[in-house]
Design a protein around this motif. Structure first.
Motif, PDB file in Angstrom:
ATOM      1  N   ASP A 117      -4.533 -26.656   3.384  1.00 41.71           N
ATOM      2  CA  ASP A 117      -4.309 -25.403   4.953  1.00 41.71           C
ATOM      3  C   ASP A 117      -3.367 -24.480   4.783  1.00 41.71           C
ATOM      4  N   GLU A 118      -3.486 -23.947   4.198  1.00 36.85           N
ATOM      5  CA  GLU A 118      -2.923 -22.709   3.565  1.00 36.85           C
ATOM      6  C   GLU A 118      -3.525 -21.205   4.586  1.00 36.85           C
ATOM      7  N   THR A 119      -2.560 -20.767   4.935  1.00 39.42           N
ATOM      8  CA  THR A 119      -3.064 -19.479   6.442  1.00 39.42           C
ATOM      9  C   THR A 119      -4.167 -18.995   5.427  1.00 39.42           C
ATOM     10  N   VAL A 120      -5.475 -18.402   6.030  1.00 40.51           N
ATOM     11  CA  VAL A 120      -6.282 -17.407   6.232  1.00 40.51           C
ATOM     12  C   VAL A 120      -5.727 -16.379   6.411  1.00 40.51           C
ATOM     13  N   PRO A 121      -7.297 -15.777   5.351  1.00 45.68           N
ATOM     14  CA  PRO A 121      -6.497 -14.823   4.441  1.00 45.68           C
ATOM     15  C   PRO A 121      -6.474 -13.164   6.309  1.00 45.68           C
ATOM     16  N   LEU A 122      -5.899 -12.163   6.264  1.00 45.79           N
ATOM     17  CA  LEU A 122      -6.375 -11.302   7.610  1.00 45.79           C
ATOM     18  C   LEU A 122      -6.859 -10.150   5.965  1.00 45.79           C
ATOM     19  N   SER A 123      -7.453  -9.903   5.164  1.00 50.63           N
ATOM     20  CA  SER A 123      -7.866  -8.841   4.719  1.00 50.63           C
ATOM     21  C   SER A 123      -7.750  -9.769   3.022  1.00 50.63           C
ATOM     22  N   SER A 124      -8.881  -8.668   2.295  1.00 49.56           N
ATOM     23  CA  SER A 124      -8.593  -8.946   1.266  1.00 49.56           C
ATOM     24  C   SER A 124      -8.670  -7.309   0.054  1.00 49.56           C
ATOM     25  N   LEU A 125      -8.308  -7.104  -1.422  1.00 52.66           N
ATOM     26  CA  LEU A 125      -8.667  -5.931  -1.925  1.00 52.66           C
ATOM     27  C   LEU A 125      -8.798  -6.158  -3.224  1.00 52.66           C
ATOM     28  N   VAL A 126     -10.217  -5.865  -3.577  1.00 51.27           N
ATOM     29  CA  VAL A 126     -10.743  -6.282  -4.605  1.00 51.27           C
ATOM     30  C   VAL A 126     -10.797  -4.965  -5.533  1.00 51.27           C
ATOM     31  N   ARG A 127      -9.961  -4.927  -6.361  1.00 55.09           N
ATOM     32  CA  ARG A 127     -10.026  -3.327  -7.327  1.00 55.09           C
ATOM     33  C   ARG A 127     -11.063  -2.948  -7.678  1.00 55.09           C
ATOM     34  N   GLY A 128     -11.688  -1.259  -7.987  1.00 49.12           N
ATOM     35  CA  GLY A 128     -12.967  -1.630  -8.653  1.00 49.12           C
ATOM     36  C   GLY A 128     -13.137  -1.457 -10.726  1.00 49.12           C
ATOM     37  N   VAL A 138      -1.926  -4.789   8.586  1.00 48.26           N
ATOM     38  CA  VAL A 138      -2.641  -5.109   6.989  1.00 48.26           C
ATOM     39  C   VAL A 138      -3.324  -4.049   5.737  1.00 48.26           C
ATOM     40  N   VAL A 139      -3.376  -2.875   7.036  1.00 45.94           N
ATOM     41  CA  VAL A 139      -3.804  -2.169   5.932  1.00 45.94           C
ATOM     42  C   VAL A 139      -3.223  -1.164   5.010  1.00 45.94           C
ATOM     43  N   VAL A 140      -1.889  -1.303   5.629  1.00 44.95           N
ATOM     44  CA  VAL A 140      -0.333  -0.161   4.704  1.00 44.95           C
ATOM     45  C   VAL A 140      -0.021  -1.432   3.869  1.00 44.95           C
ATOM     46  N   GLU A 141       0.014  -2.147   4.269  1.00 40.92           N
ATOM     47  CA  GLU A 141       0.164  -3.878   2.889  1.00 40.92           C
ATOM     48  C   GLU A 141      -0.589  -3.597   1.491  1.00 40.92           C
ATOM     49  N   GLN A 142      -1.676  -3.206   2.248  1.00 41.87           N
ATOM     50  CA  GLN A 142      -2.763  -3.616   1.115  1.00 41.87           C
ATOM     51  C   GLN A 142      -2.984  -2.029   0.578  1.00 41.87           C
ATOM     52  N   LEU A 143      -2.994  -1.484   1.178  1.00 41.36           N
ATOM     53  CA  LEU A 143      -2.875   0.578   1.048  1.00 41.36           C
ATOM     54  C   LEU A 143      -1.201   0.218  -0.473  1.00 41.36           C
ATOM     55  N   ALA A 144       0.041  -0.150  -0.201  1.00 39.52           N
ATOM     56  CA  ALA A 144       1.124  -0.564  -0.691  1.00 39.52           C
ATOM     57  C   ALA A 144       0.862  -1.136  -2.322  1.00 39.52           C
ATOM     58  N   GLU A 145      -0.200  -2.214  -2.379  1.00 41.76           N
ATOM     59  CA  GLU A 145      -0.348  -3.112  -3.432  1.00 41.76           C
ATOM     60  C   GLU A 145      -1.330  -2.546  -3.977  1.00 41.76           C
ATOM     61  N   LEU A 146      -2.585  -1.231  -3.478  1.00 42.33           N
ATOM     62  CA  LEU A 146      -3.070  -0.613  -4.258  1.00 42.33           C
ATOM     63  C   LEU A 146      -2.485  -0.015  -5.021  1.00 42.33           C
ATOM     64  N   LEU A 147      -1.309   0.823  -4.471  1.00 41.75           N
ATOM     65  CA  LEU A 147      -0.925   2.014  -5.187  1.00 41.75           C
ATOM     66  C   LEU A 147       0.521   2.001  -6.033  1.00 41.75           C
TER      67      LEU A 147
END
Length: 148
Positions: free
Chosen positions: A83-94, A126-135
């Protein structure tokens, strides 16, 4: 008198078909022949993601390296997701020379947004949060509008 009224009715132009539905066909003609006049919901969402990603990617390109942006309809969840929430995005590091892949999931985001402005804000978030995690930065460092 009856002959005159029936003759006038017979000469009247018919603007509807025999079932009274009116003219069928597209209400809008395309600007360029051979292309659809109206875009689908998927095409509009893709364009929205591009509009959000373009300035962020341009600003952070030196730090990001090679990043591939994608939109998918829904995430592939394992059977035991629960019953966890559905993810809005995914980040797969190269890995190695492979690009990093940031995927935005269209249907979960559209399901949560009620207006176009809300949809745009959610995609931006969503995009800002993923870029923040990446950087490895805070979302406020990536975009000062994040707090808004």
């Amino acid at each position: 008198m009856d002959d005159v009224s029936t003759a006038a009715e017979g000469q009247r132009r018919r603007t509807r078909d025999r079932r009274g539905r009116g003219m069928r066909g597209p209400g809008v003609l395309p600007e360029r022949p051979g292309t659809p006049a109206l875009r689908t919901a998927r095409q509009r969402f893709d364009q929205l993601v591009l509009d959000v990603v373009a300035p962020l990617d341009e600003r952070w390109q030196r730090h990001l390296g090679l990043v591939e942006y994608a939109v998918e309809d829904t995430p592939m969840l394992p059977d035991d997701w629960g019953d966890e929430t559905v993810p809005l995005s995914s980040l797969v590091r190269g890995k190695g020379t492979g690009p990093t892949r940031l995927v935005v999931f269209r249907r979960p985001i559209e399901h949560r947004a009620t207006t176009h402005d809300e949809l745009r804000a959610m995609v931006h978030l969503v995009v800002v949060e993923q870029l923040a995690e990446l950087l490895d930065l805070t979302p406020g460092d990536i975009d000062e509008r994040y707090a808004d």
